[in-house]
Design a protein around this motif. Structure first.
Motif, PDB file in Angstrom:
ATOM      1  N   GLN A  56       0.620  -1.046  -0.135  1.00  0.00           N
ATOM      2  CA  GLN A  56      -0.290   0.002  -0.142  1.00  0.00           C
ATOM      3  C   GLN A  56       1.045   0.797   0.507  1.00  0.00           C
ATOM      4  O   GLN A  56       0.497   2.592  -0.605  1.00  0.00           O
ATOM      5  CB  GLN A  56      -0.651  -0.119   1.553  1.00  0.00           C
ATOM      6  CG  GLN A  56      -1.818  -1.082   0.975  1.00  0.00           C
ATOM      7  CD  GLN A  56      -2.801  -0.845   1.995  1.00  0.00           C
ATOM      8  OE1 GLN A  56      -2.496  -0.409   3.078  1.00  0.00           O
ATOM      9  NE2 GLN A  56      -3.447  -1.897   2.548  1.00  0.00           N
ATOM     10  N   ARG A  57       2.109   1.292   0.639  1.00  0.00           N
ATOM     11  CA  ARG A  57       2.912   2.131   0.543  1.00  0.00           C
ATOM     12  C   ARG A  57       4.223   1.674   0.416  1.00  0.00           C
ATOM     13  O   ARG A  57       4.534   0.621   1.103  1.00  0.00           O
ATOM     14  CB  ARG A  57       2.285   3.031   1.962  1.00  0.00           C
ATOM     15  CG  ARG A  57       2.751   2.795   3.431  1.00  0.00           C
ATOM     16  CD  ARG A  57       2.575   3.581   4.392  1.00  0.00           C
ATOM     17  NE  ARG A  57       2.473   2.513   5.483  1.00  0.00           N
ATOM     18  CZ  ARG A  57       1.786   2.153   5.968  1.00  0.00           C
ATOM     19  NH1 ARG A  57       0.292   2.074   5.191  1.00  0.00           N
ATOM     20  NH2 ARG A  57       1.616   0.906   7.423  1.00  0.00           N
ATOM     21  N   VAL A  59       7.895   2.927   2.238  1.00  0.00           N
ATOM     22  CA  VAL A  59       8.738   3.720   3.671  1.00  0.00           C
ATOM     23  C   VAL A  59       9.664   3.494   2.904  1.00  0.00           C
ATOM     24  O   VAL A  59      10.335   3.438   4.055  1.00  0.00           O
ATOM     25  CB  VAL A  59       8.268   4.031   4.774  1.00  0.00           C
ATOM     26  CG1 VAL A  59       8.288   4.705   5.454  1.00  0.00           C
ATOM     27  CG2 VAL A  59       6.605   3.242   4.947  1.00  0.00           C
ATOM     28  N   GLU A 289       3.160  -2.783   3.425  1.00  0.00           N
ATOM     29  CA  GLU A 289       4.651  -1.241   3.024  1.00  0.00           C
ATOM     30  C   GLU A 289       5.721  -1.987   2.555  1.00  0.00           C
ATOM     31  O   GLU A 289       5.876  -3.343   3.379  1.00  0.00           O
ATOM     32  CB  GLU A 289       4.900  -0.246   4.448  1.00  0.00           C
ATOM     33  CG  GLU A 289       5.180  -1.213   5.600  1.00  0.00           C
ATOM     34  CD  GLU A 289       5.866  -0.068   6.869  1.00  0.00           C
ATOM     35  OE1 GLU A 289       4.920   1.180   6.798  1.00  0.00           O
ATOM     36  OE2 GLU A 289       6.279  -0.328   7.275  1.00  0.00           O
ATOM     37  N   ARG A 291       9.604  -1.271   3.234  1.00  0.00           N
ATOM     38  CA  ARG A 291       9.983  -0.171   3.821  1.00  0.00           C
ATOM     39  C   ARG A 291      11.646  -0.551   4.053  1.00  0.00           C
ATOM     40  O   ARG A 291      12.274  -1.115   4.540  1.00  0.00           O
ATOM     41  CB  ARG A 291       9.552   0.345   5.654  1.00  0.00           C
ATOM     42  CG  ARG A 291      10.009   1.242   6.361  1.00  0.00           C
ATOM     43  CD  ARG A 291       8.782   1.316   6.782  1.00  0.00           C
ATOM     44  NE  ARG A 291       8.856   2.668   8.157  1.00  0.00           N
ATOM     45  CZ  ARG A 291       8.588   3.217   8.972  1.00  0.00           C
ATOM     46  NH1 ARG A 291       7.338   2.811   9.498  1.00  0.00           N
ATOM     47  NH2 ARG A 291       8.796   3.751   9.766  1.00  0.00           N
TER      48      ARG A 291
END
Ligand SMILES: Nc1nc2c(ncn2[C@@H]2O[C@H](COP(=O)(O)OP(=O)(O)OP(=O)(O)O)[C@@H](O)[C@H]2O)c(=O)[nH]1
Ligand SMILES: [Mg+2]
Length: 363
Positions: A56-57, A59, A289, A291
């Motif tokens: 979703q993301r 980082v 995520e 990251r």
């Protein structure tokens, strides 16, 4: 963990301009107040991992820059930085010292002439001066303490006195504390003072656009004189870098090419900051995520786990580890497992740059 870098320099050296370039910010150059900006650490591995894990993301790791917002020299005062500057700098993990090399009639140099070598020396002197002031104050106190000290207290005080006197003598000869030969015990004893010359230092020589064509030779010349342990030097055209930082990727690339800039100053400075601070990144992946986590080199797996969450450090069982390169070769974790490239590591495993880690833990 946030990496915190303080930007300092003489008046009109280009501190705010360099800060804006580093943070893609638009802080007013009017000055006065300190500016704080966060920069995402560029890491092409994150995009590649995201293509596999579709998180979703993404980082990235972050670096925090503080433009102290004031000159390192108080106007009208022979030497000594203001308490505001000192307070901000003493909290930093590393220091960027911006030194002016550009000439501009519209921006008179406060000393009347541009002399980069003189200003590098002046900045180093300001940092050393602050440390000397702290050491001298402490030595005076120690003298008092020794007068009234109990038998059992004396050895500790004497030891500290000897150490500080040695550091002082070095500083007076121009040796910054980052070059002092300290035992682990001595390093620990002085770490609380937050000495400025003990912090890693990046000297940013701020050149003008007209100097860009000889940037490489200028950098080699300055670096040969000033590259020392935990001290690096880079030349950068702050003004151009600030303009670059405001453009979209394609336009920035075009401008970069036209000036013959290989790597944006932003990436260069972040890379050097990482190197100076001895930082590496490990990576975590998942559906939520992808990251990057900055950690000091030689960090054990269990300590690195604590960056993600203290619960994981406390309940650490094992770390499932694969190097980024191996994972990319396999294309998926399942394939890596099949090939036996997913290793199970214990608490004391030393995490490597680019390790993709999944922690197994219970709470
Ligand atoms: N020509 C030219 N001007 C520059 C360059 N870098 C900075 N300047 C200009 O120099 C002036 C001072 O730059 P700042 O970034 O405000 O410098 P500073 O060190 O933050 O200044 P103070 O906070 O006032 O001490 C500004 O007008 C900048 O636009 C450069 O590379 N070339
Ligand atoms: Mg400024």
């Amino acid at each position: 963990m946030g990496v915190d870098i303080g930007i300092v320099g003489l008046a009109k050296s280009g501190k705010t301009t360099v800060f804006n370039a580093l943070t893609r910010g638009s802080a007013s150059i009017e000055g006065g107040e300190a500016h704080v900006g966060i920069t995402k650490v560029p890491d092409p591995r994150l995009e590649k991992l995201a293509a596999i894990f579709k998180p979703q993301r993404i980082v990235p790791a972050e670096v925090k820059y503080t433009d102290i917002g004031a000159s390192a020299k108080v106007p009208g005062k022979e030497k000594g930085m203001s308490s505001q500057v000192l307070a901000l700098l003493s909290k930093a993990d590393a220091i960027i010292s911006v030194v002016r090399a550009f000439s501009a009639e519209s921006v008179p140099h406060p000393e009347g002439s541009v002399d980069t070598e003189r200003d590098i020396a002046a900045m180093n002197f300001e940092l050393a001066f602050s440390d000397l002031a702290i050491i001298e104050k402490r030595l005076e106190r120690l003298e008092d303490s020794l007068n009234g000290a109990k038998h059992t207290e004396r050895p500790g005080f004497l030891k500290e006195q000897e150490l500080l006197a040695r550091l002082k003598a070095g500083l007076e000869k121009g040796i910054p504390l980052r070059e002092a030969q300290l035992t682990a015990e001595e390093a620990k004893a002085v770490s609380g003072y937050q000495f400025l010359t003990a912090k890693p230092l990046l000297i940013v020589v701020n050149i003008g656009e007209e100097q860009l064509s000889k940037a490489v030779s200028l950098e080699a010349e300055f670096a040969s004189r000033h590259t020392r342990p935990k001290c690096l030097l880079v030349t950068l055209c702050g003004k151009l870098e600030m303009e670059l930082a405001e453009l979209d990727a394609a336009a920035a690339q075009e401008m970069q090419d036209s000036y013959g800039i290989k790597e944006p100053g932003l990436n260069l400075v972040i890379g050097l900051s990482y190197e100076l601070l001895g930082l590496i990144s490990f990576l975590t992946v998942g559906a939520d995520e992808v990251r990057a986590w900055p950690i000091p080199k030689s960090t054990e797996a269990v300590k690195a786990a604590g960056k993600v969450h203290t619960d994981i450090e406390r309940g650490f069982i094992r770390a499932e580890v694969i190097s980024y390169d191996d994972l990319m070769k396999c294309g998926s974790l399942a394939e890596a497992k099949k090939k036996g490239l997913l290793r199970l590591e214990g608490k004391s495993y030393i995490v490597q740059d680019g390790d993709v880690i999944n922690y197994l833990f219970n709470v």
